[in-house]
Design a protein around this motif. Sequence first.
Motif, short mmCIF file in Angstrom:
data_model
loop_
_atom_site.label_atom_id
_atom_site.label_comp_id
_atom_site.label_asym_id
_atom_site.label_seq_id
_atom_site.Cartn_x
_atom_site.Cartn_y
_atom_site.Cartn_z
N SER A 81 0.82 -1.23 0.06
CA SER A 81 0.04 0.00 0.13
C SER A 81 0.80 1.19 0.10
CB SER A 81 -1.00 0.13 1.13
OG SER A 81 -1.79 -1.16 1.08
N LEU A 82 1.92 1.31 -0.98
CA LEU A 82 2.72 2.44 -0.82
C LEU A 82 2.03 3.76 -1.30
CD1 LEU A 82 5.64 0.41 -2.32
CD2 LEU A 82 5.83 1.89 -0.53
N LYS A 83 2.53 4.72 -0.60
CA LYS A 83 2.19 6.02 -0.93
C LYS A 83 3.15 6.95 -1.48
CE LYS A 83 -0.86 5.57 3.32
NZ LYS A 83 -1.22 6.33 4.54
N ALA A 84 2.89 8.15 -2.02
CA ALA A 84 3.73 9.10 -2.67
C ALA A 84 4.70 9.58 -1.64
CB ALA A 84 2.89 10.12 -3.28
N GLU A 85 4.26 9.42 -0.32
CA GLU A 85 5.16 9.88 0.99
C GLU A 85 6.06 9.09 1.23
OE1 GLU A 85 1.77 10.47 0.69
OE2 GLU A 85 0.86 9.88 2.46
N ASP A 86 5.92 7.71 0.87
CA ASP A 86 7.06 6.97 1.13
C ASP A 86 8.17 7.05 0.24
OD1 ASP A 86 4.48 4.52 1.43
OD2 ASP A 86 5.55 5.52 3.09
N THR A 87 8.21 7.95 -0.62
CA THR A 87 9.31 8.12 -1.51
C THR A 87 10.70 8.64 -0.91
OG1 THR A 87 8.02 8.56 -3.60
CG2 THR A 87 10.11 9.57 -3.60
N ALA A 88 11.71 7.94 -0.83
CA ALA A 88 13.09 8.31 -0.19
C ALA A 88 14.08 7.32 -0.60
CB ALA A 88 12.72 8.04 1.26
N VAL A 89 15.23 7.69 -0.18
CA VAL A 89 16.41 6.62 -0.31
C VAL A 89 16.05 5.87 1.15
CG1 VAL A 89 18.85 6.25 -0.59
CG2 VAL A 89 17.71 8.26 -1.67
N TYR A 90 16.29 4.32 0.97
CA TYR A 90 15.95 3.60 2.08
C TYR A 90 17.27 3.00 2.07
CZ TYR A 90 10.92 4.12 1.92
OH TYR A 90 9.62 4.25 1.97
N TYR A 91 17.78 2.98 3.50
CA TYR A 91 18.89 2.58 4.13
C TYR A 91 18.88 1.42 4.85
CZ TYR A 91 20.79 7.34 2.15
OH TYR A 91 21.45 8.07 1.43
N CYS A 92 19.69 0.32 4.71
CA CYS A 92 19.84 -0.68 5.62
C CYS A 92 20.71 -0.41 6.72
CB CYS A 92 20.68 -1.81 4.83
SG CYS A 92 20.74 -3.46 6.03
N ASN A 93 20.20 -0.52 8.12
CA ASN A 93 21.35 -0.32 9.33
C ASN A 93 21.39 -1.50 10.09
OD1 ASN A 93 20.51 0.20 12.29
ND2 ASN A 93 21.92 1.81 11.64
#
Length: 112
Positions: A81-93
């Motif tokens: 259920s992805l939303k436009a506001e989920d747009t980002a660079v995702y980093y593993c930690n």
Amino acid sequence: QVQLVESGGGLVQAGGSLRLSCAAAGRIFNSMGWYRQAPGKQRELVARLVGDATNYADSVKGRFTVSRDNGKNTVYLQMNSLKAEDTAVYYCNANYMFSTYWGQGTQVTVSS
């Protein structure tokens, strides 16, 4: 040498799904998870596993699921259920004792 290698980012329409993977090498970590950083914003926690406990940002609860395959030393982030506001660079930690490690980041773009 510790390495975190991410994969699975991309472009998806709103309402769609993506799964991110982060394969760790060099050490077994106490905790693993995902952060994200959108343009002009600070990096924020998305979800993480500490032992068997999970933490989620309020904005993703009910939509994202973090999981870990200990045999493969890999952490996953299933995003639904992805939303436009989920747009980002995702980093593993990943964390071990007092050391913190980061992946190189993978872009997730959700079109509305």
